[in-house]
Design a protein around this motif. Structure first.
Motif, PDB file in Angstrom:
ATOM      1  N   ALA A 188     -60.176  10.241  74.359  1.00  0.00           N
ATOM      2  CA  ALA A 188     -59.339   9.086  74.008  1.00  0.00           C
ATOM      3  C   ALA A 188     -60.190   7.847  73.765  1.00  0.00           C
ATOM      4  O   ALA A 188     -59.953   7.105  72.805  1.00  0.00           O
ATOM      5  CB  ALA A 188     -58.316   8.824  75.111  1.00  0.00           C
ATOM      6  N   ALA A 189     -61.180   7.623  74.599  1.00  0.00           N
ATOM      7  CA  ALA A 189     -62.061   6.461  74.417  1.00  0.00           C
ATOM      8  C   ALA A 189     -62.823   6.561  73.099  1.00  0.00           C
ATOM      9  O   ALA A 189     -62.971   5.566  72.373  1.00  0.00           O
ATOM     10  CB  ALA A 189     -63.027   6.341  75.591  1.00  0.00           C
ATOM     11  N   MET A 198     -54.150   9.789  64.239  1.00  0.00           N
ATOM     12  CA  MET A 198     -53.469  11.082  64.249  1.00  0.00           C
ATOM     13  C   MET A 198     -53.935  11.920  65.439  1.00  0.00           C
ATOM     14  O   MET A 198     -53.127  12.526  66.139  1.00  0.00           O
ATOM     15  CB  MET A 198     -53.748  11.830  62.939  1.00  0.00           C
ATOM     16  N   ASN A 199     -55.257  11.968  65.678  1.00  0.00           N
ATOM     17  CA  ASN A 199     -55.761  12.753  66.806  1.00  0.00           C
ATOM     18  C   ASN A 199     -55.279  12.200  68.140  1.00  0.00           C
ATOM     19  O   ASN A 199     -54.967  12.958  69.058  1.00  0.00           O
ATOM     20  CB  ASN A 199     -57.284  12.820  66.776  1.00  0.00           C
ATOM     21  N   LEU A 200     -55.220  10.875  68.259  1.00  0.00           N
ATOM     22  CA  LEU A 200     -54.703  10.276  69.492  1.00  0.00           C
ATOM     23  C   LEU A 200     -53.230  10.659  69.688  1.00  0.00           C
ATOM     24  O   LEU A 200     -52.812  10.991  70.809  1.00  0.00           O
ATOM     25  CB  LEU A 200     -54.864   8.755  69.458  1.00  0.00           C
ATOM     26  N   TYR A 209     -52.078  12.793  72.945  1.00  0.00           N
ATOM     27  CA  TYR A 209     -51.142  12.276  73.944  1.00  0.00           C
ATOM     28  C   TYR A 209     -49.826  13.050  73.977  1.00  0.00           C
ATOM     29  O   TYR A 209     -49.091  12.964  74.959  1.00  0.00           O
ATOM     30  CB  TYR A 209     -50.881  10.789  73.722  1.00  0.00           C
ATOM     31  N   SER A 210     -49.545  13.832  72.927  1.00  0.00           N
ATOM     32  CA  SER A 210     -48.316  14.620  72.930  1.00  0.00           C
ATOM     33  C   SER A 210     -48.546  16.077  73.323  1.00  0.00           C
ATOM     34  O   SER A 210     -47.579  16.818  73.514  1.00  0.00           O
ATOM     35  CB  SER A 210     -47.652  14.559  71.553  1.00  0.00           C
ATOM     36  N   HIS A 211     -49.798  16.496  73.451  1.00  0.00           N
ATOM     37  CA  HIS A 211     -50.099  17.898  73.750  1.00  0.00           C
ATOM     38  C   HIS A 211     -50.915  18.084  75.024  1.00  0.00           C
ATOM     39  O   HIS A 211     -51.633  19.066  75.164  1.00  0.00           O
ATOM     40  CB  HIS A 211     -50.817  18.555  72.564  1.00  0.00           C
ATOM     41  N   VAL A 212     -50.821  17.157  75.928  1.00  0.00           N
ATOM     42  CA  VAL A 212     -51.490  17.286  77.229  1.00  0.00           C
ATOM     43  C   VAL A 212     -50.450  17.733  78.253  1.00  0.00           C
ATOM     44  O   VAL A 212     -49.244  17.673  77.984  1.00  0.00           O
ATOM     45  CB  VAL A 212     -52.155  15.945  77.656  1.00  0.00           C
ATOM     46  N   ALA A 238     -46.570   5.695  69.193  1.00  0.00           N
ATOM     47  CA  ALA A 238     -47.233   4.517  68.622  1.00  0.00           C
ATOM     48  C   ALA A 238     -48.406   4.922  67.731  1.00  0.00           C
ATOM     49  O   ALA A 238     -48.570   4.404  66.621  1.00  0.00           O
ATOM     50  CB  ALA A 238     -47.702   3.591  69.741  1.00  0.00           C
ATOM     51  N   TYR A 239     -49.220   5.851  68.193  1.00  0.00           N
ATOM     52  CA  TYR A 239     -50.367   6.295  67.392  1.00  0.00           C
ATOM     53  C   TYR A 239     -49.909   7.022  66.126  1.00  0.00           C
ATOM     54  O   TYR A 239     -50.462   6.812  65.046  1.00  0.00           O
ATOM     55  CB  TYR A 239     -51.298   7.184  68.216  1.00  0.00           C
TER      56      TYR A 239
END
Length: 158
Positions: free
Chosen positions: A72-73, A106-108, A112-115, A125-126
């Motif tokens: 994420a960072a 897109m990757n973020l 955040y939706s697949h963890v 938001a992303y």
């Protein structure tokens, strides 16, 4: 950097497609790892390289990946580094690569939706940021956004 990030991205896809084939993965990793390490050392100011690096940090199995915080960072850094290119004057040569920001968004959104504990608000938001930047993206608009919208809304703590 551009050529190496493309190579690392291709090797990453090949490793994914090799699945559980240990011999294939071993051969792919022998080529991928030196190029990936070079990219990590030399691509920290390139949003496209950070898109590849962040994706590997998230999706690759340990010890090479699986680090959500680190991924994420890296991806957020890629978004931040893409801002100057997004506002660049039209005099920038057409062959000068300027993509990277929407890909990191897109990757973020995906991450955040697949963890195990999805963050619907962050993912949404992303994803909305990515589809605002590139409205014609079928994957984000028609697949990822509906997946995120289907996630349960978090109950606010009282």
């Amino acid at each position: 950097v551009e050529a190496r990030l493309a190579m690392v991205g291709c090797w990453g896809n090949l490793a994914y497609l090799a699945g559980g084939d240990t011999e294939k993965n071993k051969a792919i990793l022998a080529e991928l790892l030196p190029a990936y390490k070079w990219l990590e050392a030399n691509g920290q100011d390139n949003p496209r390289a950070l898109w590849i690096i962040g994706g590997m940090q998230f999706a690759a199995p340990p010890p090479y990946g699986g680090d959500i915080s680190r991924a994420a960072a890296t991806l957020r850094r890629g978004v931040a580094l893409s801002w100057p290119a997004a506002g660049a004057a039209p005099e920038v040569p057409a062959w000068s690569p300027s993509w990277g920001g929407p890909e990191n968004l897109m990757n973020l959104a995906y991450m955040y939706s697949h963890v195990p504990a999805p963050d619907r608000a962050a993912a949404l938001a992303y994803a909305e940021g990515a589809v605002t930047a590139v409205p014609e993206w079928h994957y984000v608009r028609d697949i990822l956004l509906p997946q995120i919208e289907a996630l349960p809304v978090a109950v606010a703590a009282r």
